[in-house]
Design an enzyme around this catalytic site. Structure first.
Site, PDB file in Angstrom:
ATOM      1  N   GLU A 124       0.663   4.305   1.136  1.00 30.33           N
ATOM      2  CA  GLU A 124       0.323   5.219   1.684  1.00 30.33           C
ATOM      3  C   GLU A 124       1.496   5.901   2.963  1.00 30.33           C
ATOM      4  O   GLU A 124       2.356   5.620   2.967  1.00 30.33           O
ATOM      5  CB  GLU A 124      -0.824   4.358   2.888  1.00 30.33           C
ATOM      6  CG  GLU A 124      -1.640   3.834   2.343  1.00 30.33           C
ATOM      7  CD  GLU A 124      -2.650   2.566   3.483  1.00 30.33           C
ATOM      8  OE1 GLU A 124      -3.970   2.852   3.748  1.00 30.33           O
ATOM      9  OE2 GLU A 124      -1.847   2.541   3.864  1.00 30.33           O
TER      10      GLU A 124
ATOM     11  N   SER B  27     -11.221  -6.193   6.618  1.00 30.66           N
ATOM     12  CA  SER B  27     -13.169  -5.437   6.078  1.00 30.66           C
ATOM     13  C   SER B  27     -13.257  -6.726   5.266  1.00 30.66           C
ATOM     14  O   SER B  27     -12.450  -8.488   4.395  1.00 30.66           O
ATOM     15  CB  SER B  27     -12.897  -4.954   4.510  1.00 30.66           C
ATOM     16  OG  SER B  27     -12.790  -3.296   5.811  1.00 30.66           O
TER      17      SER B  27
ATOM     18  N   ARG C  17       0.174   2.539  13.284  1.00 27.48           N
ATOM     19  CA  ARG C  17      -0.276   1.314  12.795  1.00 27.48           C
ATOM     20  C   ARG C  17      -0.757   0.889  11.349  1.00 27.48           C
ATOM     21  O   ARG C  17      -1.497   0.353  10.546  1.00 27.48           O
ATOM     22  CB  ARG C  17      -1.633   1.515  12.706  1.00 27.48           C
ATOM     23  CG  ARG C  17      -2.536   2.903  13.021  1.00 27.48           C
ATOM     24  CD  ARG C  17      -4.301   3.001  13.088  1.00 27.48           C
ATOM     25  NE  ARG C  17      -4.977   2.168  11.992  1.00 27.48           N
ATOM     26  CZ  ARG C  17      -5.919   2.198  12.430  1.00 27.48           C
ATOM     27  NH1 ARG C  17      -6.327   3.386  13.572  1.00 27.48           N
ATOM     28  NH2 ARG C  17      -7.115   2.532  11.980  1.00 27.48           N
TER      29      ARG C  17
ATOM     30  N   ARG D 277       0.929  -1.229  -0.138  1.00 25.28           N
ATOM     31  CA  ARG D 277      -0.106   0.113   0.187  1.00 25.28           C
ATOM     32  C   ARG D 277       0.399   0.882  -0.072  1.00 25.28           C
ATOM     33  O   ARG D 277       1.085   1.716   1.171  1.00 25.28           O
ATOM     34  CB  ARG D 277      -1.381   0.519   1.138  1.00 25.28           C
ATOM     35  CG  ARG D 277      -1.392  -1.036   1.311  1.00 25.28           C
ATOM     36  CD  ARG D 277      -2.662  -1.564   0.250  1.00 25.28           C
ATOM     37  NE  ARG D 277      -3.968  -2.443   0.168  1.00 25.28           N
ATOM     38  CZ  ARG D 277      -4.808  -2.902   1.407  1.00 25.28           C
ATOM     39  NH1 ARG D 277      -5.200  -2.145   2.282  1.00 25.28           N
ATOM     40  NH2 ARG D 277      -5.776  -3.729   1.454  1.00 25.28           N
TER      41      ARG D 277
ATOM     42  N   GLU E  44      -9.777  -1.194  13.284  1.00 23.40           N
ATOM     43  CA  GLU E  44      -9.605  -2.606  12.292  1.00 23.40           C
ATOM     44  C   GLU E  44      -9.221  -3.070  12.218  1.00 23.40           C
ATOM     45  O   GLU E  44      -7.841  -2.900  11.824  1.00 23.40           O
ATOM     46  CB  GLU E  44     -10.633  -1.396  11.277  1.00 23.40           C
ATOM     47  CG  GLU E  44     -11.189  -2.102   9.929  1.00 23.40           C
ATOM     48  CD  GLU E  44     -10.437  -2.005   8.485  1.00 23.40           C
ATOM     49  OE1 GLU E  44     -10.467  -2.177   7.453  1.00 23.40           O
ATOM     50  OE2 GLU E  44     -10.152  -0.738   8.629  1.00 23.40           O
TER      51      GLU E  44
END
Length: 434
Positions: A214, A360, A220, A212, A357
């Site tokens: 990001e 998903s 996290r 990812r 979370e």
């Protein structure tokens, strides 16, 4: 009789002596006698060297530096002066590798070392029992996942990590030059595991790396992690997937508690087993909770780190660690999630653990025409996904699945302060080495 003192890196010689190999953790030289703590992956044992009895070995060992690697031949003796209740009286010592000084960081020294220094010297950091225990638990977790998935009829698969498009859109994709063509590192095995649902492989799972892009420097987020993904056919609702997820996690947590007792003791941790089924709250209920707490979010907004924490605090007061969040607006979910006809909701869920979370999932859109519509609705070009959508033209059963970040799960399970603690060589926007 052959002396054996533990299940360790120990070789038993023909004459009844033992041979042990490891790192010198500490040397206490008291003049005529020296005590050496030798460490291997299973723990430590004391070597006792008496100068007047073995002068040559005494001189060789006492000049060595901490963390040097040696092999020791000797006799095991009972001792009430050591933690293990045993000691080795060496008859021969061979030096494999002598560590230079000073060490970049200590192994047993009670000195705080910052995260960056630890990660730069991970080869030293993992020599610490409490750090090694984390990765031993991670290994146990992976074994347990494979066991429970196999017992529930799932087939383990391995999907490509280089592809022509991404499952989540372009904003978090790493691009690579693939022989002059533009390609991307996999954000998820999502599209491939759905393709497999058209093959008759009704249940599949994968444990593998995902990437990812990001720009998040938080405790996290990382740019590479291990994802546990599952997909299953012939479901009737997203609750079928939720039930499978909680079944797996129940098995994993119970297994960690039983098989990881030694490691949990080293870490001074206890794994709480929450009965299944896990509670379910809706996205709308979560919005009300966070807004009442002063965090103003609108419909379709991501709950985010702060919102998840608020929900987690509320659930914790009820004695709940795991809980599902359902009925997310379809607008906030990827194109492959099925919409609830006549509503603005989707057949999707998140699973949160202690206010974060970790998973998903949901029911997928298996109808070709609807799937193409959703791809277009998300502003994507269906022509970029024909490798995926072609499988839906020739008979696709209803199906659903999930993804769980292994490191996030382990981090929350052990209450670690940073996800990097659960990754041997973590990658983030500022770290690409070692």
């Amino acid at each position: 009789m052959v002396a054996t003192y533990r299940d360790s890196n120990t070789i038993t010689a023909d004459d009844g002596t033992v041979v042990v190999r490891g790192w010198i953790q500490d040397i206490r030289n008291l003049g005529g006698i020296s005590f050496v703590t030798l460490r291997d992956r299973f723990g430590t044992i004391q070597l006792t060297l008496i100068k007047k009895i073995i002068p040559e070995i005494f001189a060789k060992v006492t000049r060595l530096t901490r963390e040097s690697v040696i092999v020791v031949t000797g006799d095991v003796k009972v001792s009430n002066q050591t933690e293990l209740g045993l000691e080795i009286i060496p008859s021969d010592v061979k030096v494999y590798s002598e560590a230079i000084t000073p060490l970049p960081m200590g192994v047993i020294d009670k000195v705080n070392v910052d995260m960056s220094t630890r990660l730069n010297n991970r080869f030293i950091d993992i020599r610490k029992a409490e750090i090694k225990a984390i990765f031993e638990l991670k290994s146990i977790m992976s074994q347990l996942i494979v066991e429970v998935m196999n017992s529930n009829g799932f087939t383990q698969v391995y999907t490509p990590k280089i592809g022509s498009s991404g499952a989540e859109g372009g904003s978090t994709l790493f691009s690579v030059n693939y022989f002059g063509k533009k390609a991307f590192l996999a954000q998820s095995p999502q599209l491939y595991k759905q393709i497999l649902m058209s093959t008759g492989m009704d249940k599949v799972f994968e444990l593998g790396p995902v990437f990812r892009a990001e720009q998040s420097n938080t405790n996290r987020h990382v740019t590479e992690f291990i994802s546990f993904d599952g997909e299953m056919s012939w479901i009737e609702r997203e609750e079928d997937v939720m039930h499978m997820v909680e079944t797996v996690l129940d098995y994993v947590l119970k297994g960690i508690s039983e098989r990881g007792k030694k490691q949990l003791e080293i870490l001074k941790k206890e794994v709480k087993i929450q009965p299944i089924p896990y509670p379910v709250i809706t996205y709308a209920e979560c919005l009300k909770i966070v807004n009442d707490a002063g965090l103003k979010l609108k419909n379709c907004d991501d709950l985010g780190t702060e919102g998840e924490k608020i929900i987690g605090d509320v659930m914790s007061k009820k004695g709940v660690d795991f809980y599902f969040i359902t009925e997310y607006p379809e607008e906030s979910k990827p194109f492959y999630i099925m919409e609830k006809d006549g509503t603005s909701y989707s057949f999707s869920f998140d699973l949160d653990y202690k206010g974060q979370e970790i998973s998903s999932g949901g029911q997928r859109e298996h109808r070709y025409d609807r799937l193409v519509e959703r791809i277009q609705k998300k502003g994507l070009n269906p022509d970029d996904f024909t490798f995926y959508t072609d499988a839906f033209k020739y008979g696709m059963p209803p199906h659903g699945g999930w993804g769980i970040g292994i490191e996030r799960l382990l981090t929350k399970m052990l209450d670690l302060p940073n996800i990097r603690e659960a990754i041997i060589f973590p990658r983030d926007p500022s770290r690409i080495s070692p």
